[in-house]
Each structure stands twice: as structure tokens, then as C-alpha cells.
Scaffold this motif. Structure first.
Motif, PDB file in Angstrom:
ATOM      1  N   GLN A 194     -45.624  27.888 -20.614  1.00  0.00           N
ATOM      2  CA  GLN A 194     -44.381  27.928 -21.366  1.00  0.00           C
ATOM      3  C   GLN A 194     -44.567  27.215 -22.689  1.00  0.00           C
ATOM      4  OE1 GLN A 194     -41.476  26.136 -18.845  1.00  0.00           O
ATOM      5  NE2 GLN A 194     -41.089  28.024 -17.718  1.00  0.00           N
ATOM      6  N   LYS A 195     -43.891  27.718 -23.712  1.00  0.00           N
ATOM      7  CA  LYS A 195     -43.940  27.086 -25.013  1.00  0.00           C
ATOM      8  C   LYS A 195     -43.023  25.864 -25.019  1.00  0.00           C
ATOM      9  CE  LYS A 195     -44.856  31.256 -27.632  1.00  0.00           C
ATOM     10  NZ  LYS A 195     -44.386  32.133 -28.698  1.00  0.00           N
ATOM     11  N   VAL A 196     -43.490  24.787 -25.601  1.00  0.00           N
ATOM     12  CA  VAL A 196     -42.697  23.573 -25.726  1.00  0.00           C
ATOM     13  C   VAL A 196     -42.387  23.398 -27.202  1.00  0.00           C
ATOM     14  CG1 VAL A 196     -42.639  21.081 -25.375  1.00  0.00           C
ATOM     15  CG2 VAL A 196     -43.792  22.542 -23.724  1.00  0.00           C
ATOM     16  N   TYR A 197     -41.120  23.406 -27.526  1.00  0.00           N
ATOM     17  CA  TYR A 197     -40.732  23.303 -28.930  1.00  0.00           C
ATOM     18  C   TYR A 197     -40.471  21.861 -29.349  1.00  0.00           C
ATOM     19  CZ  TYR A 197     -40.334  28.323 -28.672  1.00  0.00           C
ATOM     20  OH  TYR A 197     -40.609  29.646 -28.509  1.00  0.00           O
ATOM     21  N   LEU A 198     -39.860  21.078 -28.477  1.00  0.00           N
ATOM     22  CA  LEU A 198     -39.587  19.678 -28.782  1.00  0.00           C
ATOM     23  C   LEU A 198     -40.259  18.808 -27.731  1.00  0.00           C
ATOM     24  CD1 LEU A 198     -35.802  19.812 -29.651  1.00  0.00           C
ATOM     25  CD2 LEU A 198     -37.702  19.675 -31.236  1.00  0.00           C
ATOM     26  N   LYS A 199     -40.845  17.738 -28.179  1.00  0.00           N
ATOM     27  CA  LYS A 199     -41.526  16.844 -27.262  1.00  0.00           C
ATOM     28  C   LYS A 199     -41.123  15.410 -27.612  1.00  0.00           C
ATOM     29  CE  LYS A 199     -45.829  17.720 -25.866  1.00  0.00           C
ATOM     30  NZ  LYS A 199     -47.280  17.843 -25.951  1.00  0.00           N
ATOM     31  N   ILE A 200     -40.765  14.620 -26.592  1.00  0.00           N
ATOM     32  CA  ILE A 200     -40.398  13.230 -26.826  1.00  0.00           C
ATOM     33  C   ILE A 200     -41.653  12.380 -26.656  1.00  0.00           C
ATOM     34  CG2 ILE A 200     -38.994  11.302 -26.029  1.00  0.00           C
ATOM     35  CD1 ILE A 200     -36.936  13.340 -25.082  1.00  0.00           C
ATOM     36  N   VAL A 201     -41.995  11.651 -27.702  1.00  0.00           N
ATOM     37  CA  VAL A 201     -43.185  10.793 -27.672  1.00  0.00           C
ATOM     38  C   VAL A 201     -42.788   9.403 -28.137  1.00  0.00           C
ATOM     39  CG1 VAL A 201     -44.807  12.677 -28.071  1.00  0.00           C
ATOM     40  CG2 VAL A 201     -43.837  11.460 -30.012  1.00  0.00           C
ATOM     41  N   LYS A 202     -43.622   8.412 -27.787  1.00  0.00           N
ATOM     42  CA  LYS A 202     -43.373   7.049 -28.250  1.00  0.00           C
ATOM     43  C   LYS A 202     -44.128   6.836 -29.552  1.00  0.00           C
ATOM     44  CE  LYS A 202     -42.387   4.793 -23.904  1.00  0.00           C
ATOM     45  NZ  LYS A 202     -42.706   3.693 -23.019  1.00  0.00           N
ATOM     46  N   SER A 203     -43.417   6.303 -30.524  1.00  0.00           N
ATOM     47  CA  SER A 203     -44.071   6.031 -31.814  1.00  0.00           C
ATOM     48  C   SER A 203     -44.672   4.625 -31.792  1.00  0.00           C
ATOM     49  CB  SER A 203     -43.056   6.180 -32.949  1.00  0.00           C
ATOM     50  OG  SER A 203     -41.999   5.265 -32.768  1.00  0.00           O
ATOM     51  N   GLU A 204     -45.172   4.196 -32.932  1.00  0.00           N
ATOM     52  CA  GLU A 204     -45.838   2.891 -33.014  1.00  0.00           C
ATOM     53  C   GLU A 204     -44.909   1.736 -32.659  1.00  0.00           C
ATOM     54  OE1 GLU A 204     -45.858   4.935 -35.906  1.00  0.00           O
ATOM     55  OE2 GLU A 204     -47.651   5.913 -35.198  1.00  0.00           O
ATOM     56  N   ASP A 205     -43.646   1.852 -32.963  1.00  0.00           N
ATOM     57  CA  ASP A 205     -42.700   0.768 -32.685  1.00  0.00           C
ATOM     58  C   ASP A 205     -42.040   0.908 -31.304  1.00  0.00           C
ATOM     59  OD1 ASP A 205     -41.268   2.986 -33.318  1.00  0.00           O
ATOM     60  OD2 ASP A 205     -39.972   1.994 -34.784  1.00  0.00           O
ATOM     61  N   GLU A 206     -42.647   1.691 -30.393  1.00  0.00           N
ATOM     62  CA  GLU A 206     -42.242   1.838 -29.003  1.00  0.00           C
ATOM     63  C   GLU A 206     -40.834   2.441 -28.844  1.00  0.00           C
ATOM     64  OE1 GLU A 206     -44.156   1.387 -26.282  1.00  0.00           O
ATOM     65  OE2 GLU A 206     -45.771   0.972 -27.665  1.00  0.00           O
ATOM     66  N   LYS A 207     -40.354   3.164 -29.835  1.00  0.00           N
ATOM     67  CA  LYS A 207     -39.072   3.852 -29.711  1.00  0.00           C
ATOM     68  C   LYS A 207     -39.351   5.343 -29.498  1.00  0.00           C
ATOM     69  CE  LYS A 207     -36.442   0.704 -32.590  1.00  0.00           C
ATOM     70  NZ  LYS A 207     -35.707   0.526 -33.830  1.00  0.00           N
ATOM     71  N   PRO A 208     -38.620   5.984 -28.592  1.00  0.00           N
ATOM     72  CA  PRO A 208     -38.823   7.425 -28.372  1.00  0.00           C
ATOM     73  C   PRO A 208     -38.482   8.228 -29.631  1.00  0.00           C
ATOM     74  CG  PRO A 208     -37.462   6.492 -26.656  1.00  0.00           C
ATOM     75  CD  PRO A 208     -37.647   5.445 -27.686  1.00  0.00           C
ATOM     76  N   THR A 209     -39.320   9.160 -29.957  1.00  0.00           N
ATOM     77  CA  THR A 209     -39.116  10.013 -31.125  1.00  0.00           C
ATOM     78  C   THR A 209     -39.311  11.467 -30.689  1.00  0.00           C
ATOM     79  OG1 THR A 209     -40.105   8.261 -32.457  1.00  0.00           O
ATOM     80  CG2 THR A 209     -39.854  10.409 -33.506  1.00  0.00           C
ATOM     81  N   ILE A 210     -38.512  12.360 -31.273  1.00  0.00           N
ATOM     82  CA  ILE A 210     -38.626  13.785 -30.964  1.00  0.00           C
ATOM     83  C   ILE A 210     -39.499  14.434 -32.014  1.00  0.00           C
ATOM     84  CG2 ILE A 210     -37.387  15.948 -30.695  1.00  0.00           C
ATOM     85  CD1 ILE A 210     -35.004  14.349 -29.733  1.00  0.00           C
ATOM     86  N   HIS A 211     -40.551  15.131 -31.579  1.00  0.00           N
ATOM     87  CA  HIS A 211     -41.457  15.842 -32.494  1.00  0.00           C
ATOM     88  C   HIS A 211     -41.339  17.311 -32.253  1.00  0.00           C
ATOM     89  CE1 HIS A 211     -44.164  12.567 -34.044  1.00  0.00           C
ATOM     90  NE2 HIS A 211     -43.333  11.921 -33.220  1.00  0.00           N
TER      91      HIS A 211
END
Length: 90
Positions: free
Chosen positions: A73-90
């Protein structure tokens, strides 16, 4: 509106057939059968409406039972942790 009228007519004919069966069995059977025929159309429409809103029985594949594997399945949005440990949507 027409389904309500047909349902009431069907119920009335079934009841009439039940009452008439004690004196004239043929009349009772004919009236009961006519009532069932009149009651069939509203019942089928109600079944169609039920399936539309709540879905029907699950459709089985050509082989019968078992589950079907999904492809990638294609994933369009992915939640990842950035450098400052806050979840970010890519």
C-alpha cells in the motif's frame, strides 16, 4: 408510501384468509396467498434498503474461504520523530 399501503393490504388479506378458512378453506387459502404476494414487495424493498445501509453478507472469492493477501500500500503521510523529539508529519 406505496410500500406502506401494500404492506397494510397484505396484512389485511392474510388476516381475512385466516378468518375465512374456518368456513371456506379455498377462500381462506386464496386470500392468504394474495396477502403474502402483496406483502412480498415491501419486504424485498426493506431488505434492499437494509443491505444498502448496513452491507450484505461478505462476498467469498472463487475458491471459497480463506483470506486474500493485500499488496503493497502507498503511504502518503508518515509520522516521524524529528531532532527535538516532537512528532512531525512528513
Amino acid at each position: 408510501m406505496i410500500s406502506t399501503i401494500l404492506a397494510l393490504l397484505g396484512i389485511t388479506l392474510i388476516y381475512t384468509g385466516f378468518l375465512a378458512s374456518s368456513a371456506h378453506i379455498t377462500t381462506g387459502i386464496v386470500a392468504t396467498c394474495a396477502g403474502v404476494v402483496f406483502l412480498a414487495k415491501p419486504a424485498l424493498e426493506a431488505l434492499k434498503l437494509y443491505r444498502k445501509h448496513f452491507g450484505g453478507a461478505p462476498q467469498s472469492g472463487p475458491r471459497g474461504g480463506g483470506s486474500r493477501k493485500r499488496g503493497a500500500q502507498k503511504v502518503y503521510l508518515k509520522i516521524v520523530k524529528s531532532e527535538d523529539e516532537k512528532p512531525t508529519i512528513h
